[in-house]
Write a protein that holds these residues in place. Structure first.
Motif, PDB file in Angstrom:
ATOM      1  N   THR A  19       0.858  -1.181   0.000  1.00 51.67           N
ATOM      2  CA  THR A  19       0.000   0.000   0.000  1.00 51.67           C
ATOM      3  C   THR A  19       0.892   1.228   0.000  1.00 51.67           C
ATOM      4  O   THR A  19       1.701   1.416   0.910  1.00 51.67           O
ATOM      5  CB  THR A  19      -0.923   0.017   1.227  1.00 51.67           C
ATOM      6  N   SER A  20       0.751   2.048  -1.026  1.00 51.29           N
ATOM      7  CA  SER A  20       1.643   3.187  -1.201  1.00 51.29           C
ATOM      8  C   SER A  20       1.307   4.309  -0.226  1.00 51.29           C
ATOM      9  O   SER A  20       0.247   4.321   0.412  1.00 51.29           O
ATOM     10  CB  SER A  20       1.516   3.725  -2.637  1.00 51.29           C
ATOM     11  N   GLU A  23       0.230   8.301   0.015  1.00 53.25           N
ATOM     12  CA  GLU A  23      -0.799   8.955  -0.790  1.00 53.25           C
ATOM     13  C   GLU A  23      -0.186   9.567  -2.049  1.00 53.25           C
ATOM     14  O   GLU A  23       0.784  10.326  -1.971  1.00 53.25           O
ATOM     15  CB  GLU A  23      -1.506  10.026   0.032  1.00 53.25           C
ATOM     16  N   ARG A  39      -4.863   5.930  -1.273  1.00 52.52           N
ATOM     17  CA  ARG A  39      -3.617   5.235  -1.568  1.00 52.52           C
ATOM     18  C   ARG A  39      -3.811   4.259  -2.739  1.00 52.52           C
ATOM     19  O   ARG A  39      -4.902   4.050  -3.225  1.00 52.52           O
ATOM     20  CB  ARG A  39      -3.130   4.504  -0.318  1.00 52.52           C
ATOM     21  N   ALA A  57       4.239   8.619  -5.828  1.00 50.79           N
ATOM     22  CA  ALA A  57       3.660   7.734  -4.804  1.00 50.79           C
ATOM     23  C   ALA A  57       4.823   7.213  -3.943  1.00 50.79           C
ATOM     24  O   ALA A  57       4.952   6.023  -3.721  1.00 50.79           O
ATOM     25  CB  ALA A  57       2.872   6.598  -5.417  1.00 50.79           C
TER      26      ALA A  57
END
Length: 304
Positions: A131-132, A134, A293, A170
């Motif tokens: 999960t990057s 934002e 995200r 990102a």
């Protein structure tokens, strides 16, 4: 984990492919505690992959998001310099940990910020989803775009007007350029020194060169919930001509595509990368409504 000589063990995995012959190779050092920056850079240069990931214990404060023993500090080094964030090395590291700790949640504290990763097993294969941070994007100045195209040997007329050039973020910056044809994307022969100098001036990690596969018309003019792209990523600033599979750029591109309305807020993007290099890989980018995200998934395979 160290070798008999006392040196840290260096694992080699390829990310975004279930075969060692595909995807993007990454070095993985699961116990980098005590290594200096110079030593990590030296190891990354000796490994020779676009990035090597180095894990150390997390900061002293509690990490409530994951069970004990599943949070780490992570740093990434290319053969030339430290990189703030690297997606494929994150996926490779997560799968390597999943093989040792089992599937479940992980948390990597990176220079870009916290990166949650889920490792899941399906049909005996581990798959990691990062999960990057934002994402966001910004326009690229006309002069900067012109210089990038000149270094690539592309003309403005060879770009897809429906996918405008922008700098997408990102975790680090990537210049997104969309080719109007698959043939333009396949014919990549750029001025390495000129592009490297230009990227350093702009603070770019890679160029995200993309071509969108044609799709049927979306219902009632709505943006599609699924899209397929072919991508290539020059990475001369890291000492690598081209990255075979680039998770950080995939995350940035997913945020960009949603921001510009190229895809629906809830969408799945399939990115094919490495085909033109003979190292095919597949990156899955998931966008979820209400979550700013970007989630990037892929498999990984041990090289040796």
């Amino acid at each position: 984990m160290t070798t008999q000589t006392g040196q840290p063990a260096i694992l080699r995995y390829t990310a975004f492919s279930g075969s060692p012959e595909g995807g993007n190779p990454a070095g993985v050092v699961l116990d980098a505690d005590g290594l200096s920056d110079a030593e990590m850079l030296r190891i990354a240069a000796e490994v020779g992959y676009s990035e090597t990931a180095f894990l150390t214990p997390p900061p002293a404060e509690p990490v409530p998001a994951v069970p004990p023993g599943r949070a780490f500090t992570i740093r990434y080094f290319s053969p030339l310099a430290e990189v703030v964030f690297c997606g494929h090395a994150t996926v490779a590291t997560a799968v390597a940990l999943g093989e040792r700790l089992g599937p479940g949640e992980l948390l990597f504290r990176s220079p870009a910020g916290p990166i949650p990763v889920t490792v899941a097993e399906r049909d005996g294969v581990l798959r990691a989803t990062l999960t990057s941070v934002e994402p966001h994007s910004r326009p690229v100045a006309a002069a900067d775009l012109a210089e990038a195209l000149a270094a690539l040997g592309w003309s403005a007329g060879e770009l897809d007007p429906a996918i405008p050039p922008r700098i997408a973020f990102a975790g680090n910056d990537h210049l997104v350029l969309a080719a109007a044809t698959r043939e333009r994307l396949a014919d990549l022969d750029y001025d390495t020194g000129r592009l490297k100098d230009h990227m350093l001036r702009l603070g770019l990690t890679t160029l995200q060169l993309v071509w969108r596969e044609p799709a049927g018309e979306p219902e009632a003019g709505s943006p599609p919930s699924r899209a397929v792209f072919h991508v290539r990523d020059p990475f001369p600033v890291g000492g690598v001509v081209e990255d075979p599979a680039t998770g950080a750029a995939a995350a940035a591109f997913g945020g960009y595509a949603r921001e510009l309305g190229l895809v629906a807020p809830d969408a799945t993007l399939t990115l094919h990368q490495g085909e033109d290099m003979g190292r095919p890989g597949v990156l899955t980018v998931a966008l979820r409504s209400g979550d700013p995200r970007v989630h990037v998934s892929g498999t990984a395979a041990r090289i040796r």
